[in-house]
Design a protein around this motif. Structure first.
Motif, PDB file in Angstrom:
ATOM      1  N   GLY A  16       0.821  -1.210   0.000  1.00  0.00           N
ATOM      2  CA  GLY A  16       0.000   0.000   0.000  1.00  0.00           C
ATOM      3  C   GLY A  16       0.854   1.259   0.000  1.00  0.00           C
ATOM      4  O   GLY A  16       0.636   2.178  -0.792  1.00  0.00           O
ATOM      5  N   ALA A  17       1.863   1.290   0.881  1.00  0.00           N
ATOM      6  CA  ALA A  17       2.700   2.495   0.994  1.00  0.00           C
ATOM      7  C   ALA A  17       3.481   2.725  -0.302  1.00  0.00           C
ATOM      8  O   ALA A  17       3.609   3.865  -0.769  1.00  0.00           O
ATOM      9  CB  ALA A  17       3.650   2.353   2.184  1.00  0.00           C
ATOM     10  N   CYS A  18       3.988   1.665  -0.915  1.00  0.00           N
ATOM     11  CA  CYS A  18       4.789   1.837  -2.137  1.00  0.00           C
ATOM     12  C   CYS A  18       3.909   2.275  -3.309  1.00  0.00           C
ATOM     13  O   CYS A  18       4.303   3.151  -4.084  1.00  0.00           O
ATOM     14  CB  CYS A  18       5.550   0.552  -2.479  1.00  0.00           C
ATOM     15  SG  CYS A  18       6.897   0.262  -1.327  1.00  0.00           S
ATOM     16  N   LEU A  19       2.707   1.678  -3.430  1.00  0.00           N
ATOM     17  CA  LEU A  19       1.828   2.097  -4.538  1.00  0.00           C
ATOM     18  C   LEU A  19       1.382   3.542  -4.336  1.00  0.00           C
ATOM     19  O   LEU A  19       1.250   4.306  -5.299  1.00  0.00           O
ATOM     20  CB  LEU A  19       0.627   1.154  -4.642  1.00  0.00           C
ATOM     21  CG  LEU A  19       0.958  -0.239  -5.197  1.00  0.00           C
ATOM     22  CD1 LEU A  19      -0.256  -1.161  -5.123  1.00  0.00           C
ATOM     23  CD2 LEU A  19       1.474  -0.168  -6.641  1.00  0.00           C
ATOM     24  N   HIS A  24      -0.487   6.347  -6.773  1.00  0.00           N
ATOM     25  CA  HIS A  24      -1.873   5.885  -6.692  1.00  0.00           C
ATOM     26  C   HIS A  24      -2.513   6.359  -5.378  1.00  0.00           C
ATOM     27  O   HIS A  24      -1.808   6.773  -4.460  1.00  0.00           O
ATOM     28  CB  HIS A  24      -1.920   4.357  -6.787  1.00  0.00           C
ATOM     29  CG  HIS A  24      -1.329   3.854  -8.072  1.00  0.00           C
ATOM     30  ND1 HIS A  24      -1.861   4.155  -9.300  1.00  0.00           N
ATOM     31  CD2 HIS A  24      -0.212   3.104  -8.332  1.00  0.00           C
ATOM     32  CE1 HIS A  24      -1.120   3.598 -10.253  1.00  0.00           C
ATOM     33  NE2 HIS A  24      -0.103   2.954  -9.689  1.00  0.00           N
ATOM     34  N   HIS A  25      -3.852   6.253  -5.334  1.00  0.00           N
ATOM     35  CA  HIS A  25      -4.516   6.561  -4.058  1.00  0.00           C
ATOM     36  C   HIS A  25      -4.922   5.246  -3.410  1.00  0.00           C
ATOM     37  O   HIS A  25      -5.699   4.485  -3.978  1.00  0.00           O
ATOM     38  CB  HIS A  25      -5.747   7.445  -4.244  1.00  0.00           C
ATOM     39  CG  HIS A  25      -6.294   7.843  -2.914  1.00  0.00           C
ATOM     40  ND1 HIS A  25      -6.111   9.087  -2.362  1.00  0.00           N
ATOM     41  CD2 HIS A  25      -6.940   7.121  -1.972  1.00  0.00           C
ATOM     42  CE1 HIS A  25      -6.640   9.114  -1.139  1.00  0.00           C
ATOM     43  NE2 HIS A  25      -7.145   7.919  -0.886  1.00  0.00           N
ATOM     44  N   VAL A  26      -4.396   4.983  -2.240  1.00  0.00           N
ATOM     45  CA  VAL A  26      -4.542   3.664  -1.631  1.00  0.00           C
ATOM     46  C   VAL A  26      -5.285   3.752  -0.299  1.00  0.00           C
ATOM     47  O   VAL A  26      -4.978   4.609   0.536  1.00  0.00           O
ATOM     48  CB  VAL A  26      -3.141   3.035  -1.376  1.00  0.00           C
ATOM     49  CG1 VAL A  26      -3.281   1.634  -0.778  1.00  0.00           C
ATOM     50  CG2 VAL A  26      -2.324   2.970  -2.672  1.00  0.00           C
ATOM     51  N   VAL A  55       5.570   5.706   5.047  1.00  0.00           N
ATOM     52  CA  VAL A  55       4.181   5.918   5.475  1.00  0.00           C
ATOM     53  C   VAL A  55       3.982   7.394   5.846  1.00  0.00           C
ATOM     54  O   VAL A  55       2.971   8.009   5.485  1.00  0.00           O
ATOM     55  CB  VAL A  55       3.806   4.962   6.640  1.00  0.00           C
ATOM     56  CG1 VAL A  55       2.489   5.360   7.285  1.00  0.00           C
ATOM     57  CG2 VAL A  55       3.717   3.518   6.135  1.00  0.00           C
ATOM     58  N   ASN A  56       4.976   7.982   6.525  1.00  0.00           N
ATOM     59  CA  ASN A  56       4.866   9.417   6.855  1.00  0.00           C
ATOM     60  C   ASN A  56       4.695  10.245   5.579  1.00  0.00           C
ATOM     61  O   ASN A  56       3.836  11.117   5.498  1.00  0.00           O
ATOM     62  CB  ASN A  56       6.117   9.923   7.573  1.00  0.00           C
ATOM     63  CG  ASN A  56       6.257   9.332   8.967  1.00  0.00           C
ATOM     64  OD1 ASN A  56       5.310   8.731   9.476  1.00  0.00           O
ATOM     65  ND2 ASN A  56       7.430   9.486   9.571  1.00  0.00           N
ATOM     66  N   ALA A  57       5.538   9.932   4.573  1.00  0.00           N
ATOM     67  CA  ALA A  57       5.520  10.731   3.336  1.00  0.00           C
ATOM     68  C   ALA A  57       4.162  10.626   2.638  1.00  0.00           C
ATOM     69  O   ALA A  57       3.594  11.638   2.217  1.00  0.00           O
ATOM     70  CB  ALA A  57       6.643  10.264   2.398  1.00  0.00           C
ATOM     71  N   VAL A  58       3.617   9.401   2.522  1.00  0.00           N
ATOM     72  CA  VAL A  58       2.355   9.257   1.773  1.00  0.00           C
ATOM     73  C   VAL A  58       1.146   9.699   2.590  1.00  0.00           C
ATOM     74  O   VAL A  58       0.122  10.079   2.024  1.00  0.00           O
ATOM     75  CB  VAL A  58       2.185   7.821   1.206  1.00  0.00           C
ATOM     76  CG1 VAL A  58       3.196   7.561   0.118  1.00  0.00           C
ATOM     77  CG2 VAL A  58       2.254   6.747   2.278  1.00  0.00           C
ATOM     78  N   SER A  63      -2.056  10.533   0.001  1.00  0.00           N
ATOM     79  CA  SER A  63      -2.300   9.468  -0.978  1.00  0.00           C
ATOM     80  C   SER A  63      -2.566   8.112  -0.331  1.00  0.00           C
ATOM     81  O   SER A  63      -2.726   7.119  -1.023  1.00  0.00           O
ATOM     82  CB  SER A  63      -1.142   9.376  -1.981  1.00  0.00           C
ATOM     83  OG  SER A  63       0.073   9.311  -1.313  1.00  0.00           O
ATOM     84  N   ILE A  64      -2.609   8.067   1.007  1.00  0.00           N
ATOM     85  CA  ILE A  64      -2.957   6.805   1.669  1.00  0.00           C
ATOM     86  C   ILE A  64      -3.932   7.096   2.804  1.00  0.00           C
ATOM     87  O   ILE A  64      -3.870   8.171   3.412  1.00  0.00           O
ATOM     88  CB  ILE A  64      -1.684   6.100   2.211  1.00  0.00           C
ATOM     89  CG1 ILE A  64      -1.950   4.609   2.459  1.00  0.00           C
ATOM     90  CG2 ILE A  64      -1.170   6.751   3.491  1.00  0.00           C
ATOM     91  CD1 ILE A  64      -0.672   3.792   2.653  1.00  0.00           C
TER      92      ILE A  64
END
Ligand code: NAD
Length: 482
Positions: A16-19, A24-26, A55-58, A63-64
């Motif tokens: 999830g974090a990588c996509l 992408h929106h996960v 995870v912090n970045a997204v 986007s997550i």
């Protein structure tokens, strides 16, 4: 693209974090409310290098998101990943209950608004894609009695090859991506989803630069059954390589050869290669053992006895005995002895303890009446929490671990152990016995530091004899070893 990932364990959360990172929106969904609360609060519930940063970045760029409710994100997504656990049953088969629950929840939530791909990332026996398909269709038939086929979907297999401890690197810069589907539109959608990774068109994170020369990742686009089989075949091959190295190590011990030199010598052959040929106390973790058992179970169910795979498993089981045998050789009766375990996690850079050799070794030692201590840079809190029945004394440093101990056992090859001051450790011990289950230390250096050392596949007979002949002066003075 809108993506839902069901399951936020090592595979689901990393995926999830990588996509999300590549555009992408996960939505990451888990039935474990505490886990989702922790993620919403910004905290990753297990240790994996760089995952917290990612995870912090997204999370910051929106986007997550995380939820215990799968229905809304499933209905809004074009791709829904299943990344739930598939633990082993007592007979070796995979327990598919979580996969089945996830499939039913997908069938219960999908509407007619778009076409979707259900991509399975859990490691499941061949044929599980059809099972997922059937379960979703059954749920749909209950909801759309008149026209369940109005809900358009295809099931794909997208096996995961990440290694814990290297999971982000393996996901952003994979060796290959495997997509199996019997529907060409599903394969195209998955290719579209993975395009940023295939073309490496995303900006590499500052904390994990792109490996030099990586400009394209191969996509293996194949049938559903082939993809399911690729995952099992890959793990079976890697597990067999480790067992092969251990088999050779055991022979080396008996003929006075050094397994490290032997595998170096064979690994330089380009047909063989050097990786996954390290002798030691065998593999652990949640996958090799379980996946090998599951593949054996499937083969036997189909009327074929996979003897090579059975032997790989047996060698691994036997290898865990190696530590106890060496300790008994050095200390005789273990009752009342104090043994320090250096490392608990099943491998470095993770706090994962699933099927960790440390647990088997600790249980056996405690059963024999030994006192067991342990030091691990990361996994101690988890071990305390998950295995309160294990009467292990947890130590805050390697120095405390060895204080008046009778033996030190290297169980996990954490990088920081390589830099330990061996002479200082040996001096603190009652008996300076070092059983190096991962061949982390140089035997000569360990013996010079004052240890009675043994490593895996290190020509024990010859070494024991030389130790005896040379006496306490050790090998430092031995010209033939200089
Ligand atoms: P895990 O057990 O750590 O995580 C699974 C998560 O799924 C848990 O958080 C659980 O609460 C959640 N879950 C279970 N049922 C659910 C449901 N119905 N709805 C929502 N959430 C649900 O598992 P993992 O290590 O991430 O592995 C997942 C799969 O991937 C397994 O099949 C494993 O064999 C495979 N795999 C794992 C690795 C690895 O390194 N861990 C590597 C490759 C493949």
């Amino acid at each position: 693209m809108r993506v839902t990932v069901i399951g936020t364990g090592h595979v689901g959360l990393v995926t999830g974090a990588c996509l999300a990172y590549v555009g992408h929106h996960v939505t990451c969904v888990d039935s474990d409310g505490a886990r989702i609360q922790s993620l919403i609060a910004g905290s990753v519930p297990f240790y994996e290098p760089f995952l917290q940063e990612l995870v912090n970045a997204v999370t910051e760029n929106g986007s997550i998101d995380f939820s215990t409710d799968a229905a809304v994100p499933i209905n809004e997504s074009e791709v829904i990943f299943i990344a739930v656990g598939t633990p082993p049953l007592p007979d070796g088969a995979s327990d598919l209950q979580y996969l089945e629950q996830a499939a039913r929840s997908i069938g219960a939530a999908m509407g007619t608004n778009r076409r979707r791909v259900i991509a399975n990332k859990s490691t499941v026996p061949v044929g599980s894609g059809s099972l997922v398909n059937t379960l979703i269709r059954e749920s749909l038939a209950d909801r759309f009695r008149a026209a369940p086929s109005a809900v358009r979907f295809a099931v794909a297999s997208n096996p995961e090859f990440l290694r814990e401890g290297n999971a982000i690197r393996d996901s952003l810069y994979p060796d290959r991506i495997v997509v199996g589907a019997d529907d060409s539109q599903a394969r195209s959608l998955m290719e579209e989803l993975y395009r940023p990774l295939i073309e490496q068109s995303f900006e590499a994170p500052t904390f994990l630069p792109r490996p030099d020369g990586l400009s394209r990742v191969p996509l293996v686009s194949t049938s559903l059954t082939n993809a399911e089989m690729i995952k099992y075949a890959a793990n079976a091959f890697l597990a067999t390589r480790i067992s092969f190295a251990n088999e050779i190590a055991n022979i080396c011990e008996r003929v006075g050869a050094e397994v490290n030199e032997v595998v170096k010598g064979i690994g330089l052959d380009s047909r063989i290669g050097s990786r996954f040929l390290n002798a030691g106390i065998g593999w652990g973790g949640s996958f090799f053992g379980k996946d090998l058992k599951s593949l054996i179970h499937t083969a036997v169910e189909q009327g074929y006895r996979p003897r090579l795979l059975e032997a790989a498993e047996e060698v691994n089981r036997r290898q865990r005995e190696w530590v106890l045998q060496r300790l008994q050789e050095k200390l005789f009766i273990l009752k009342g002895r104090t043994i320090g375990l250096l490392g608990l996690a099943f491998k470095p850079n993770t706090d994962d303890l699933r099927d960790a050799p440390s647990l088997d070794i600790a249980r056996r030692l405690l059963h024999m009446g030994a006192r067991v201590r342990a030091y691990d840079p990361i996994a101690m809190p988890k071990c305390k929490r998950q295995f309160p029945e294990l009467k292990i004394r947890y130590c805050d440093s390697p120095n405390l671990l060895v204080e008046r101990a009778d033996a030190l056992v290297v169980v996990t090859e954490w990088e920081e152990f390589r830099g330990l001051a061996l002479s200082e450790l040996a001096a603190r011990m009652t008996h300076a016995v070092l059983v190096d289950g991962r061949n982390v230390f140089d035997p000569k250096a360990a013996m010079t530091a004052g240890f009675d050392y043994c490593g895996v596949g290190q020509g024990l007979r010859e070494r024991d004899q030389m130790t005896h002949e040379l006496g306490d002066a050790g090998f430092a003075a031995a010209g033939s070893f200089a």
